[in-house]
Design an enzyme around this catalytic site. Structure first.
Site, PDB file in Angstrom:
ATOM      1  N   ASP A   1       1.770   4.646   1.993  1.00  0.00           N
ATOM      2  CA  ASP A   1       1.676   5.047   3.387  1.00  0.00           C
ATOM      3  C   ASP A   1       0.683   6.214   3.513  1.00  0.00           C
ATOM      4  O   ASP A   1       0.108   6.659   2.513  1.00  0.00           O
ATOM      5  CB  ASP A   1       3.070   5.440   3.905  1.00  0.00           C
ATOM      6  CG  ASP A   1       3.182   5.335   5.410  1.00  0.00           C
ATOM      7  OD1 ASP A   1       2.828   4.274   5.951  1.00  0.00           O
ATOM      8  OD2 ASP A   1       3.608   6.314   6.038  1.00  0.00           O
TER       9      ASP A   1
ATOM     10  N   ASP B   1       0.848  -1.190   0.000  1.00  0.00           N
ATOM     11  CA  ASP B   1       0.000   0.000   0.000  1.00  0.00           C
ATOM     12  C   ASP B   1       0.885   1.242   0.000  1.00  0.00           C
ATOM     13  O   ASP B   1       2.081   1.159   0.245  1.00  0.00           O
ATOM     14  CB  ASP B   1      -0.899   0.010   1.239  1.00  0.00           C
ATOM     15  CG  ASP B   1      -0.086   0.069   2.526  1.00  0.00           C
ATOM     16  OD1 ASP B   1      -0.090   1.122   3.184  1.00  0.00           O
ATOM     17  OD2 ASP B   1       0.572  -0.931   2.870  1.00  0.00           O
TER      18      ASP B   1
END
Length: 292
Positions: free
Chosen positions: A212, A210
């Protein structure tokens, strides 16, 4: 020449490694406590392998409670020569997207609650971690990733945070915009430092799950999407690892970058001043230099 033995430390989502010949889970006792789990040993393509799930099967350990010293000692004790760290991470770069891999070459260590050295009072040593990963081993991981069609980035700075909470938006922006970091994770430190003290070649394969919290769309990301990416990354990581025996070979020459000789001039304590208890605990990681 020595025999190559590849040790793989699997992070979040990587709790097993199939395809090993004569695969056996073995318990390893260390002077630094019990490792995260038993170690799966076997062979792949004629090269000995060892696999250790960093968090334990079932994800028992948090990033802070991982027994890093015991894990590295156990691998060294089994005869491992080259350690591949496989770990999940977040990205600070738009072009380093979820599903991509990064062959990390630098770290910033922001961990605060972990034992970071095998050495201490009674036997002091200082090793260089200016270049904390082995370029030869990293290059092999890069080649293996490309051969598997993985989108992989050659080099990147990994911010190691304590966790287990993820970073605040202010922290994320600091690490990205001011410090120039590329990815963020919770487990590669002090692991890389300890591998260097144990004279093991170490490479870090960071698997992005992902962006951050700096990312404007981060809040829209569902945990189910992260888990889906994590699962896909784990499959790609296992494929990458299976290519490494063919790239590294069964016969191993001395590391051209000196990783396997990192302690050559590192021990500072005079022989007659060394604590025999600590020296005894160092039998696997530093016996080569302490026996001289």
């Amino acid at each position: 020449m020595t025999d190559t033995m590849i040790g793989v430390i699997g992070g979040s989502g990587v709790y097993e490694m199939g395809g090993l010949e004569d695969a056996t889970w073995v318990a390893v006792e260390t002077p630094w406590g019990t490792p995260s789990d038993q170690v799966l040993t076997g062979a792949l393509g004629g090269v000995r392998m060892a696999f250790l799930p960093r968090h334990g099967r079932g994800h028992v350990h948090s990033p802070t409670t991982v027994p890093y010293r015991a894990n590295i000692d156990a691998l060294k004790r089994l005869g491992v020569t080259d350690v591949i760290s496989v770990s999940a991470c977040g990205s600070f770069r738009e072009d380093m997207a979820p599903g991509d891999f990064v062959i990390v070459d630098q770290f910033i260590d922001r961990t605060i609650a972990r034992e970071k050295s095998f050495f201490g009072t009674g036997c002091v040593a200082h090793v260089s971690v200016a270049h904390p990963v082995c370029p030869r081993l990293g290059a092999a991981c890069l080649e293996a990733a490309r051969a598997e069609g993985i989108t992989v980035h050659d080099g990147g700075t990994y911010l190691a945070m304590e966790g287990p909470q993820f970073s605040s938006m202010a922290e994320s922006k600091l690490y990205r915009e001011v410090w120039g970091c590329d990815v963020i994770g919770m487990t590669n430190m002090p692991e890389a430092k300890l591998a260097r003290e144990a004279e093991l070649c170490y490479a870090s394969v960071a698997m992005i799950t992902d962006y951050d919290s700096w990312h404007p769309d981060h809040g829209a990301v569902e945990i189910s999407d992260i888990i889906r990416t994590l699962t896909g990354n784990s499959d790609k990581a296992r494929a990458l690892v299976k290519r490494l025996p063919g790239l590294l070979g069964a016969d191993r020459a001395p590391c051209p970058h000196g990783c396997d000789r990192a302690l050559e001039f590192a021990v500072m304590t005079a022989p007659d001043k060394r604590d025999p208890v600590l020296v005894g605990k160092l039998d696997a990681v530093a016996g080569r230099v302490l026996r001289d």
